[in-house]
Design an enzyme around this catalytic site. Structure first.
Site, mmCIF file in Angstrom:
data_model
loop_
_atom_site.group_PDB
_atom_site.id
_atom_site.type_symbol
_atom_site.label_atom_id
_atom_site.label_comp_id
_atom_site.label_asym_id
_atom_site.label_seq_id
_atom_site.Cartn_x
_atom_site.Cartn_y
_atom_site.Cartn_z
ATOM 1 N N ASP A 15 0.824 -1.214 0.000
ATOM 2 C CA ASP A 15 0.000 0.000 0.000
ATOM 3 C C ASP A 15 0.859 1.265 0.000
ATOM 4 O O ASP A 15 1.986 1.266 0.481
ATOM 5 C CB ASP A 15 -0.891 0.019 1.234
ATOM 6 C CG ASP A 15 -2.286 -0.518 0.960
ATOM 7 O OD1 ASP A 15 -2.456 -1.225 -0.045
ATOM 8 O OD2 ASP A 15 -3.204 -0.243 1.756
ATOM 9 N N ASP A 16 0.273 2.329 -0.530
ATOM 10 C CA ASP A 16 0.850 3.679 -0.475
ATOM 11 C C ASP A 16 2.008 3.897 -1.442
ATOM 12 O O ASP A 16 2.853 4.770 -1.217
ATOM 13 C CB ASP A 16 1.313 4.049 0.940
ATOM 14 C CG ASP A 16 0.168 4.177 1.924
ATOM 15 O OD1 ASP A 16 -0.989 4.246 1.475
ATOM 16 O OD2 ASP A 16 0.429 4.216 3.141
ATOM 17 N N HIS A 144 -7.054 4.653 0.760
ATOM 18 C CA HIS A 144 -6.197 5.092 1.859
ATOM 19 C C HIS A 144 -7.052 5.216 3.107
ATOM 20 O O HIS A 144 -8.104 5.859 3.097
ATOM 21 C CB HIS A 144 -5.586 6.445 1.471
ATOM 22 C CG HIS A 144 -4.450 6.887 2.333
ATOM 23 N ND1 HIS A 144 -3.400 6.077 2.680
ATOM 24 C CD2 HIS A 144 -4.199 8.101 2.925
ATOM 25 C CE1 HIS A 144 -2.544 6.747 3.422
ATOM 26 N NE2 HIS A 144 -3.007 7.970 3.592
#
Length: 346
Positions: A15-16, A144
């Protein structure tokens, strides 16, 4: 597309991607080590463009990590002012409008204060930005700070219109729900890092409760998701973010799949309103067809910016746990019972 036949289809997501250079570098390291199914690209950060370019060069599958809680929006109103949106606030220093933060956004969404048109405009702007950066429209979208479960009624039809075929359902099976459910906090700090323990407990309890409700909404819109989800780590110590903890998390899911579920227990869960899913059965072959997503945030420590999460040594611990030879061996010894797949193969 049909994925490999296995006891467990495993998706490991970084993620991210694009949050900052350090996080991007760490995710790419894990991908090149063969430990990830792909990554979720965040498109409203300074590193987004570079991250998309490097991910394409590495042939890494990408989904959109929709961000409507942190940083500045991609969509700018015709008058140049996004602060009139129900999902943003004016920057105290007079700069571009900022998203509300995950706690304030969640509370506003749960109390009916988020306007559908504001969400739609920003989501469509981020989908368009993803296409600009990657060259294709996203077929997988997650979010997110799990914001998509708070506005699933808006997101489901919207994702369907844009050809999205899968999403994340972030229901942690081990997380016990609070009884009674906590009330929405009356106030929130100006930065998520400053939230107290009560606010954090309320938020994660709300995510768990809404996750399975959103599963039905997204399924009705034709989106697939994994049977299981885990953020993997169940503590804040260095040992909880070790290779051993990662291996244990995988084996815990396998054990639950391989051990027959007791029907009386399943009935009790329904009666008590437990939102956790039962494992679905494939009607064609009458057996369990399970899958699990491991959500991880590997990277190097961000220097000069970001929040406490991005500056935490935990990012490095996650990266090292994923890349460790012992985890690779653990996966190898469990094949063909466990197969690492992408969202397109699910």
């Amino acid at each position: 597309m049909t994925g490999p036949v296995s006891v467990l289809n495993l998706i490991v997501t970084g993620d991210d991607l694009g949050y900052c250079e350090e996080r991007t570098r760490g995710i790419l390291r894990c991908w090149k080590a063969g430990r990830l199914s792909g990554a979720s690209l965040i498109v409203n950060m300074e590193n987004s463009q570079q991250a998309a370019r490097e991910a394409k060069e590495a042939n890494m599958p990408l989904g959109l990590h929709l961000n409507i809680t942190e940083g500045s929006p991609v969509c700018v109103a015709s008058d140049g002012d996004t602060a009139t949106s129900s999902i943003t606030r004016r920057d105290s220093r007079g700069g571009q409008a900022q998203f509300l933060g995950k706690f304030a956004f969640a509370a506003k969404a749960m109390s009916g204060g988020v306007r559908e048109d504001d969400v739609v405009r920003e989501v469509e702007a981020q989908i368009a930005r993803f296409e600009e950066l990657v060259g294709t429209c996203p077929t997988h979208v997650d979010s997110h700070q799990h914001s998509h479960v708070f506005v699933a009624g808006i997101m489901g039809p919207l994702f369907q219109r844009h050809g999205v075929t899968s999403t994340r359902i972030p229901g942690e099976r081990y997380r016990a729900l609070m009884v009674p459910p906590p009330e929405i906090p009356a106030r929130f700090p100006d930065a998520d890092d400053k939230a107290d323990a009560g606010t954090r407990a309320w938020f994660y309890d709300s995510v768990s409760r809404l996750a399975e409700k959103s599963r039905k909404i997204y399924a009705a819109a034709g989106l697939k998701s994994t049977t299981y989800f885990t953020g993997v780590w169940r503590g804040n110590s260095a040992d909880s973010r070790s290779t051993a903890a990662l291996c244990e998390a995988l084996d815990d899911v396998m054990s639950e799949i391989l051990e027959p579920r007791q029907e009386p227990q399943a009935e009790r869960r329904e009666t008590e309103g437990d939102p956790r899913p039962k494992i679905p059965l494939d009607p064609e072959i009458g057996r369990l067809v399970p899958s699990v997503e491991f959500m991880l945030h590997p990277g190097y420590v961000q220097v000069g910016g970001g929040d406490d999460f991005s500056r935490s040594q935990d990012r490095v611990l996650e990266m090292e746990a994923l890349c460790a030879p012992d985890f690779g061996l653990h996966l190898e010894l469990r094949r063909p019972c466990v197969v690492l797949v992408s969202w397109d193969q699910l």
